[in-house]
Design a protein around this motif. Structure first.
Motif, PDB file in Angstrom:
ATOM      1  N   ARG A  79     -70.799 -67.639 -49.031  1.00  0.00           N
ATOM      2  CA  ARG A  79     -69.616 -67.078 -49.689  1.00  0.00           C
ATOM      3  C   ARG A  79     -68.871 -68.144 -50.488  1.00  0.00           C
ATOM      4  O   ARG A  79     -68.402 -67.865 -51.597  1.00  0.00           O
ATOM      5  N   ILE A  80     -68.754 -69.347 -49.927  1.00  0.00           N
ATOM      6  CA  ILE A  80     -68.081 -70.426 -50.651  1.00  0.00           C
ATOM      7  C   ILE A  80     -68.824 -70.710 -51.952  1.00  0.00           C
ATOM      8  O   ILE A  80     -68.215 -70.799 -53.018  1.00  0.00           O
ATOM      9  N   ARG A  81     -70.135 -70.834 -51.869  1.00  0.00           N
ATOM     10  CA  ARG A  81     -70.929 -71.105 -53.072  1.00  0.00           C
ATOM     11  C   ARG A  81     -70.789 -69.965 -54.088  1.00  0.00           C
ATOM     12  O   ARG A  81     -70.583 -70.201 -55.279  1.00  0.00           O
ATOM     13  N   ARG A  82     -70.895 -68.720 -53.605  1.00  0.00           N
ATOM     14  CA  ARG A  82     -70.790 -67.569 -54.500  1.00  0.00           C
ATOM     15  C   ARG A  82     -69.434 -67.543 -55.198  1.00  0.00           C
ATOM     16  O   ARG A  82     -69.349 -67.348 -56.420  1.00  0.00           O
ATOM     17  N   LEU A  83     -68.359 -67.770 -54.448  1.00  0.00           N
ATOM     18  CA  LEU A  83     -67.017 -67.763 -55.035  1.00  0.00           C
ATOM     19  C   LEU A  83     -66.836 -68.913 -56.026  1.00  0.00           C
ATOM     20  O   LEU A  83     -66.192 -68.754 -57.067  1.00  0.00           O
ATOM     21  N   ARG A  84     -67.424 -70.056 -55.717  1.00  0.00           N
ATOM     22  CA  ARG A  84     -67.339 -71.198 -56.640  1.00  0.00           C
ATOM     23  C   ARG A  84     -68.035 -70.868 -57.951  1.00  0.00           C
ATOM     24  O   ARG A  84     -67.495 -71.092 -59.037  1.00  0.00           O
ATOM     25  N   PHE A 100     -66.588 -72.793 -61.263  1.00  0.00           N
ATOM     26  CA  PHE A 100     -66.183 -74.139 -60.864  1.00  0.00           C
ATOM     27  C   PHE A 100     -67.424 -74.966 -60.560  1.00  0.00           C
ATOM     28  O   PHE A 100     -68.368 -74.477 -59.946  1.00  0.00           O
ATOM     29  N   THR A 101     -67.410 -76.226 -60.974  1.00  0.00           N
ATOM     30  CA  THR A 101     -68.483 -77.137 -60.577  1.00  0.00           C
ATOM     31  C   THR A 101     -68.128 -77.732 -59.219  1.00  0.00           C
ATOM     32  O   THR A 101     -66.964 -77.684 -58.793  1.00  0.00           O
ATOM     33  N   LYS A 134     -57.945 -72.921 -51.790  1.00  0.00           N
ATOM     34  CA  LYS A 134     -56.930 -73.209 -52.815  1.00  0.00           C
ATOM     35  C   LYS A 134     -57.585 -73.740 -54.089  1.00  0.00           C
ATOM     36  O   LYS A 134     -57.198 -73.372 -55.197  1.00  0.00           O
ATOM     37  N   ALA A 135     -58.590 -74.592 -53.933  1.00  0.00           N
ATOM     38  CA  ALA A 135     -59.282 -75.148 -55.094  1.00  0.00           C
ATOM     39  C   ALA A 135     -60.002 -74.059 -55.883  1.00  0.00           C
ATOM     40  O   ALA A 135     -60.141 -74.153 -57.099  1.00  0.00           O
ATOM     41  N   LEU A 136     -60.460 -73.015 -55.185  1.00  0.00           N
ATOM     42  CA  LEU A 136     -61.180 -71.914 -55.827  1.00  0.00           C
ATOM     43  C   LEU A 136     -60.243 -70.781 -56.254  1.00  0.00           C
ATOM     44  O   LEU A 136     -60.696 -69.768 -56.772  1.00  0.00           O
ATOM     45  N   ASP A 137     -58.955 -70.953 -55.996  1.00  0.00           N
ATOM     46  CA  ASP A 137     -57.954 -69.928 -56.323  1.00  0.00           C
ATOM     47  C   ASP A 137     -58.232 -68.602 -55.627  1.00  0.00           C
ATOM     48  O   ASP A 137     -58.111 -67.525 -56.227  1.00  0.00           O
ATOM     49  N   VAL A 138     -58.635 -68.675 -54.350  1.00  0.00           N
ATOM     50  CA  VAL A 138     -58.857 -67.480 -53.551  1.00  0.00           C
ATOM     51  C   VAL A 138     -58.143 -67.638 -52.215  1.00  0.00           C
ATOM     52  O   VAL A 138     -57.757 -68.742 -51.829  1.00  0.00           O
ATOM     53  N   ASP A 139     -57.979 -66.536 -51.509  1.00  0.00           N
ATOM     54  CA  ASP A 139     -57.423 -66.577 -50.163  1.00  0.00           C
ATOM     55  C   ASP A 139     -58.531 -66.996 -49.206  1.00  0.00           C
ATOM     56  O   ASP A 139     -59.693 -66.593 -49.388  1.00  0.00           O
TER      57      ASP A 139
END
Length: 90
Positions: A33-38, A43-44, A79-84
């Motif tokens: 999920r982290i990778r998908r959201l990035r 985002f790189t 926060k870095a990905l601008d998601v909750d």
């Protein structure tokens, strides 16, 4: 009577010691999920690393499931990905 044993015990699940496996359910799905959201946010790893203060290597290890980050780290990444942070658990 012997005292408690410390460290990795014989026969420990494959997930013990920082690697994903049966002893660590959910780590792989959070990592994906982290990778998908990035990637969705375009985002790189370098951008996420700069925004969080972590190294690209650490971000990579989290995304590949090799590291199980504490909640404080997940909050910084969110926060870095601008998601909750809840997005990592949905």
């Amino acid at each position: 009577m012997a005292g408690p044993r410390h460290g990795k015990r014989k026969g420990a699940p494959a997930g013990a010691g920082g690697r994903p496996g049966p002893g660590r359910p959910g780590i792989d799905s959070i990592a994906r999920r982290i990778r998908r959201l990035r990637l969705q946010g375009r985002f790189t790893m370098e951008t996420v690393a700069n925004r969080t203060g972590f190294t690209k290597s650490y971000i990579s290890m989290i995304e590949s499931g090799k590291k199980s980050p504490p909640i404080a780290t997940l909050i910084k990444i969110a926060k870095a990905l601008d998601v909750d942070v809840a997005a990592f658990f949905e």
